[in-house]
Design an enzyme around this catalytic site. Structure first.
Site, PDB file in Angstrom:
ATOM      1  N   ARG A 206     -10.499   3.770  -1.953  1.00  0.00           N
ATOM      2  CA  ARG A 206      -9.966   3.115  -0.641  1.00  0.00           C
ATOM      3  C   ARG A 206     -10.221   4.141   0.512  1.00  0.00           C
ATOM      4  O   ARG A 206      -9.429   4.937   0.362  1.00  0.00           O
ATOM      5  CB  ARG A 206      -8.542   2.648  -0.798  1.00  0.00           C
ATOM      6  CG  ARG A 206      -8.102   1.734  -1.944  1.00  0.00           C
ATOM      7  CD  ARG A 206      -6.608   1.742  -1.874  1.00  0.00           C
ATOM      8  NE  ARG A 206      -6.221   0.229  -2.744  1.00  0.00           N
ATOM      9  CZ  ARG A 206      -5.658   0.582  -3.862  1.00  0.00           C
ATOM     10  NH1 ARG A 206      -5.288   1.762  -4.651  1.00  0.00           N
ATOM     11  NH2 ARG A 206      -5.460  -0.631  -4.601  1.00  0.00           N
TER      12      ARG A 206
ATOM     13  N   GLU B 267     -10.878 -11.237  -4.007  1.00  0.00           N
ATOM     14  CA  GLU B 267      -9.234 -11.116  -3.775  1.00  0.00           C
ATOM     15  C   GLU B 267      -8.888 -12.268  -2.627  1.00  0.00           C
ATOM     16  O   GLU B 267      -7.845 -12.273  -2.417  1.00  0.00           O
ATOM     17  CB  GLU B 267      -8.806  -9.768  -3.204  1.00  0.00           C
ATOM     18  CG  GLU B 267      -9.791  -9.284  -1.752  1.00  0.00           C
ATOM     19  CD  GLU B 267      -9.547  -7.912  -1.557  1.00  0.00           C
ATOM     20  OE1 GLU B 267      -8.502  -7.077  -2.205  1.00  0.00           O
ATOM     21  OE2 GLU B 267     -10.244  -7.220  -0.704  1.00  0.00           O
TER      22      GLU B 267
ATOM     23  N   ARG C 117       2.575  -9.490   0.147  1.00  0.00           N
ATOM     24  CA  ARG C 117       2.923  -8.453  -0.677  1.00  0.00           C
ATOM     25  C   ARG C 117       3.725  -7.173  -0.256  1.00  0.00           C
ATOM     26  O   ARG C 117       4.143  -6.616  -1.090  1.00  0.00           O
ATOM     27  CB  ARG C 117       1.373  -7.857  -1.316  1.00  0.00           C
ATOM     28  CG  ARG C 117       0.699  -7.111  -0.121  1.00  0.00           C
ATOM     29  CD  ARG C 117      -0.920  -6.720  -0.660  1.00  0.00           C
ATOM     30  NE  ARG C 117      -0.776  -5.584  -1.213  1.00  0.00           N
ATOM     31  CZ  ARG C 117      -2.182  -5.082  -1.417  1.00  0.00           C
ATOM     32  NH1 ARG C 117      -3.444  -5.812  -1.182  1.00  0.00           N
ATOM     33  NH2 ARG C 117      -2.281  -4.071  -1.998  1.00  0.00           N
TER      34      ARG C 117
ATOM     35  N   ASN D 259      -4.255  -7.618  -6.380  1.00  0.00           N
ATOM     36  CA  ASN D 259      -2.822  -7.566  -5.516  1.00  0.00           C
ATOM     37  C   ASN D 259      -3.071  -8.479  -4.346  1.00  0.00           C
ATOM     38  O   ASN D 259      -2.177  -9.451  -3.771  1.00  0.00           O
ATOM     39  CB  ASN D 259      -3.014  -5.990  -4.797  1.00  0.00           C
ATOM     40  CG  ASN D 259      -2.924  -4.737  -5.851  1.00  0.00           C
ATOM     41  OD1 ASN D 259      -2.690  -5.081  -6.894  1.00  0.00           O
ATOM     42  ND2 ASN D 259      -3.457  -3.631  -5.455  1.00  0.00           N
ATOM     43  N   ASP D 260      -4.342  -8.505  -3.760  1.00  0.00           N
ATOM     44  CA  ASP D 260      -4.431  -9.419  -2.652  1.00  0.00           C
ATOM     45  C   ASP D 260      -4.724 -10.975  -3.378  1.00  0.00           C
ATOM     46  O   ASP D 260      -4.280 -11.896  -2.456  1.00  0.00           O
ATOM     47  CB  ASP D 260      -5.547  -8.889  -1.816  1.00  0.00           C
ATOM     48  CG  ASP D 260      -5.241  -8.088  -0.657  1.00  0.00           C
ATOM     49  OD1 ASP D 260      -4.042  -8.309  -0.083  1.00  0.00           O
ATOM     50  OD2 ASP D 260      -5.805  -7.075  -0.513  1.00  0.00           O
TER      51      ASP D 260
ATOM     52  N   HIS E 246       1.042  -1.104   0.133  1.00  0.00           N
ATOM     53  CA  HIS E 246       0.031  -0.138  -0.059  1.00  0.00           C
ATOM     54  C   HIS E 246       0.790   1.259   0.270  1.00  0.00           C
ATOM     55  O   HIS E 246       0.486   2.419  -0.590  1.00  0.00           O
ATOM     56  CB  HIS E 246      -0.997   0.047   1.360  1.00  0.00           C
ATOM     57  CG  HIS E 246      -2.116  -1.072   0.775  1.00  0.00           C
ATOM     58  ND1 HIS E 246      -2.070  -2.075   1.563  1.00  0.00           N
ATOM     59  CD2 HIS E 246      -3.040  -0.859   0.111  1.00  0.00           C
ATOM     60  CE1 HIS E 246      -3.212  -2.919   0.971  1.00  0.00           C
ATOM     61  NE2 HIS E 246      -4.063  -1.976   0.152  1.00  0.00           N
TER      62      HIS E 246
ATOM     63  N   CYS F 218      -9.483  -4.479 -10.409  1.00  0.00           N
ATOM     64  CA  CYS F 218      -8.915  -3.226  -9.810  1.00  0.00           C
ATOM     65  C   CYS F 218      -7.712  -3.182  -9.306  1.00  0.00           C
ATOM     66  O   CYS F 218      -7.207  -2.200  -8.579  1.00  0.00           O
ATOM     67  CB  CYS F 218      -9.961  -2.459  -9.118  1.00  0.00           C
ATOM     68  SG  CYS F 218     -10.394  -3.286  -7.441  1.00  0.00           S
TER      69      CYS F 218
ATOM     70  N   ARG G  47     -15.633   1.612  -1.454  1.00  0.00           N
ATOM     71  CA  ARG G  47     -15.140   0.294  -0.710  1.00  0.00           C
ATOM     72  C   ARG G  47     -15.186   0.618   1.016  1.00  0.00           C
ATOM     73  O   ARG G  47     -14.550   1.683   1.434  1.00  0.00           O
ATOM     74  CB  ARG G  47     -13.824  -0.039  -1.082  1.00  0.00           C
ATOM     75  CG  ARG G  47     -13.416  -1.232  -0.455  1.00  0.00           C
ATOM     76  CD  ARG G  47     -12.113  -1.827  -0.890  1.00  0.00           C
ATOM     77  NE  ARG G  47     -10.926  -1.209  -0.326  1.00  0.00           N
ATOM     78  CZ  ARG G  47      -9.799  -1.435  -0.531  1.00  0.00           C
ATOM     79  NH1 ARG G  47      -9.511  -2.504  -1.504  1.00  0.00           N
ATOM     80  NH2 ARG G  47      -8.638  -0.770  -0.119  1.00  0.00           N
TER      81      ARG G  47
HETATM   82  C1  PEP Z   1      -6.431  -5.295  -4.472  1.00  0.00           C
HETATM   83  O1  PEP Z   1      -6.153  -6.250  -3.415  1.00  0.00           O
HETATM   84  O2  PEP Z   1      -5.888  -5.809  -5.609  1.00  0.00           O
HETATM   85  C2  PEP Z   1      -7.014  -4.209  -4.164  1.00  0.00           C
HETATM   86  C3  PEP Z   1      -7.563  -3.454  -5.098  1.00  0.00           C
HETATM   87  O3  PEP Z   1      -7.089  -3.708  -2.773  1.00  0.00           O
HETATM   88  P1  PEP Z   1      -6.042  -3.312  -2.124  1.00  0.00           P
HETATM   89  O4  PEP Z   1      -4.676  -2.809  -2.942  1.00  0.00           O
HETATM   90  O5  PEP Z   1      -6.384  -2.090  -1.284  1.00  0.00           O
HETATM   91  O6  PEP Z   1      -5.793  -4.229  -1.041  1.00  0.00           O
HETATM   92 MG    MG Z   2      -7.016  -5.866  -1.396  1.00  0.00          MG
END
Ligand code: PEP
Ligand code: MG
Length: 584
Positions: A306, A441, A475, A464-465, A199, A512, A342
């Site tokens: 977010r 995710e 991550r 991402n998750d 993040h 996303c 979200r």
């Molecule tokens: C993700 O996990 O891909 C996502 C878009 O949310 P974040 O990066 O805020 O966990």
């Molecule tokens: Mg996420």
């Protein structure tokens, strides 16, 4: 790139998480915990000195807590009780007298004695069943950390105080630290740890600060004031460069700027493939201030807001009115385009200092996102009320993060219904048909996608998750960052499974994660059936340009071809080769 020990320029390679090339002076920020070493004190005279040192550190700590309390702004004064409780902990005999006793009896240094006392207190807290009381150990740890820092003479610098044009060099920066940065001053940052989709990296991208993370030992290699070149595109850092390095990077900088500004001019054009298929391109955002950038870069709405950064930025929980005001403005500015808000995704690497969240050994698998909100339903209900109240000012939909199964959706929807009922009773207007979607995710949600699709209005795939949880890689961890690749065939198959489930159920689906803004992935995402992507605003013009440079037919063929490849490397090689047709 190689690392050169000794004098002269050093070239380091890490992970570029926010593009741009900068040349500037290093400013080291210490975010590491105070290190504690054991020392046995042979000389009796020194034992009294050690006791005195400890008592002086206690006095300094108490003074700091009083100053902090007095400088708290009025609207968060109620949080002063936390500081009062910290002052009481300072006076607790188990921490205070017990440490002095250990120095005297065991002839050890003050730091080690304090750690031993802390260990004993921890053991007592662990035996307490009441979660609230056992959670107070965090306060004790916090106070002990402050005493340790004072023993070592170290001060924790507030990043908001940095007013020079510098490049920050730190072991790690939390997302909270990043939001504190004075973006008009700080040129960029580089860190030892961190991964591609941490993040902190996502925020740097949003704030348009070039950043390279995962450099492993950069804090050992750089001294205060060293000249640095940071290339956030390539993930490269040069420490004390020579004149010809500076010229080379200045040329790259100019090329980068010329390319991005030529692409930026076409950002407002729609993303339509050569064979006429329209792809909707939305933006991800973290702060209200970003909405205008979304419009400037050609975003057709906000696919992911977010919301947790409002909680990280404020000293305490933001009120319903604060949240409402923020969401109303976003909805109004972006209208008639939609915004997907979200619900709170705290936990993992996003821990607010003012909330009661216990330190977890494995935070990514812990009490994060929807799990945290369902445990603290009043926080979620307040947020839902604010979202509902704002819903009449634009096209708002609500999205739940980190859903792992149906029960969480049912529980969250029950809280949403309560919020709706309350607003009805209070005769406050809102959109009764607000759409509710979920992030996909967690691998269990992929497997259950066909079932979950019957209970929600849309899916948004958070790669991402999903990559983190499906491939079992943290991550934020630089040691496994090389594995955090969207090209793993398992990830592509999972995305396809979700898209098929959504289409079968007749609900909308988007993606996303950072993958949406990666031009190497675009043909695959289109080829597997996605028609809606949401990404960092700065990536929008480029991705729209890529969409306009390919046909959907080619993209479908690409996807079929890569599904025959069985390693991430083979898929990546294919993607790189393919991109030569549409990227400079
Ligand atoms: C993700 O996990 O891909 C996502 C878009 O949310 P974040 O990066 O805020 O966990
Ligand atoms: Mg996420």
């Amino acid at each position: 790139m190689t690392k050169h020990p000794g004098p002269g320029p050093k070239e380091l390679r890490g992970i570029g998480v926010s593009p741009g090339i900068i040349i500037g002076k290093a400013h080291l920020v210490d975010r590491s915990k105070a290190k504690v070493q054991y020392q046995y004190i042979i000389n009796d005279a020194h034992i009294n000195r050690e006791v005195r040192r400890f008592k002086e550190a206690l006095t300094i700590t108490e003074e700091q807590l009083t100053t902090l309390k007095n400088s708290m702004p009025d609207h968060v004064k109620e949080l002063a009780v936390i500081l009062d409780s910290h002052r009481l902990i300072l006076k607790d005999t188990m921490l205070n007298d017990a440490t002095v006793q250990k120095i005297l009896d065991e002839k050890i240094n003050a730091e080690w004695a304090l750690m031993r006392s802390l260990q004993e207190i921890r053991q007592i807290f662990e035996q307490i069943d009441d979660k609230y009381i056992s959670g107070r150990i965090n306060d004790v740890e916090n106070v002990a950390d402050r005493i340790l820092r004072n023993l070592s003479g170290k001060k924790q610098q507030h990043l908001a105080e940095i007013t020079e044009r510098v490049i920050i060099v730190a072991h790690d920066l939390s997302p909270g630290d990043t939001t504190e940065l004075n973006v008009s001053r700080v040129m960029g940052f580089i860190t030892d740890i961190g991964g591609r989709t941490s993040h902190t990296g996502i925020l740097a991208h949003a704030l348009q600060i070039p950043a390279v993370v995962g450099l492993e030992t950069v804090t050992d290699m750089v001294k205060e004031g060293d000249l640095l070149i940071v290339d956030g595109n390539a993930g490269e850092v040069v420490v004390n460069p020579e004149d010809n390095d500076i010229i080379t990077y200045q040329e790259k900088q100019l090329e980068h700027e010329a390319y991005t500004s030529s692409i930026a001019r076409t950002g407002h054009l729609p993303a339509v493939t050569i064979d006429g298929h329209k792809i909707a391109i939305f933006a991800n955002m973290e702060f209200l201030e970003e909405v205008t950038a979304v419009k400037e870069h050609g975003g057709e709405g906000i696919g992911l807001y977010r919301t947790e950064f409002l909680y990280l930025r404020s000293k305490g929980l933001p009120s319903e009115d604060d949240l409402f005001e923020d969401y109303r403005q976003v909805a109004e500015i972006i209208a008639p385009n939609p915004v997907t808000i979200r619900s709170l995704d705290l936990g993992g690497d996003k821990i607010p200092t003012t909330l009661e969240m216990s330190k977890e050994i494995n935070p990514a698998l812990g009490l994060r996102a929807i799990r945290f909100c369902l445990k603290e339903p009043h926080i979620l209900k307040t947020q839902f009320r604010a979202i509902l109240r704002a819903s009449i000012y634009g096209q708002i939909q609500v999205m739940l993060p980190m859903v792992s199964g149906l029960q969480e959706i049912l529980d969250a929807k029950r809280i949403l219904e309560q919020a709706k009922k309350e607003l009805d009773q209070e005769k406050i207007d809102f959109n009764h048909d607000i759409k509710v979607g979920i992030m996909i995710e967690v691998p269990s949600a992929v497997t259950m996608a066909d079932i979950l699709a019957r209970h929600v209005d849309f899916f948004s795939i958070g790669t991402n998750d999903l990559i983190q949880y499906a491939l079992a890689i943290d991550r934020n961890n630089e040691h496994v960052a090389y594995m955090a690749q969207p090209f793993h065939p398992a990830i592509l198959k999972m995305i396809q499974q979700v898209v098929v489930a959504a289409k079968d159920a007749g609900i909308a689906v988007s993606l996303c994660g950072e993958m949406a803004g990666d031009p190497l992935c675009t043909p695959f995402l289109l080829g597997l059936g996605l028609e809606n992507l949401s990404m960092n605003a700065r990536a929008i013009p480029l991705i729209k340009n890529v969409v306009r440079s390919i046909t959907l037919q080619e993209a479908c063929d690409d996807f079929k071809n890569v599904m025959k490849l069985h390693t991430e490397k083979a898929v990546r090689t294919y993607a790189l080769e393919r991109s030569k047709n549409y990227l400079p």
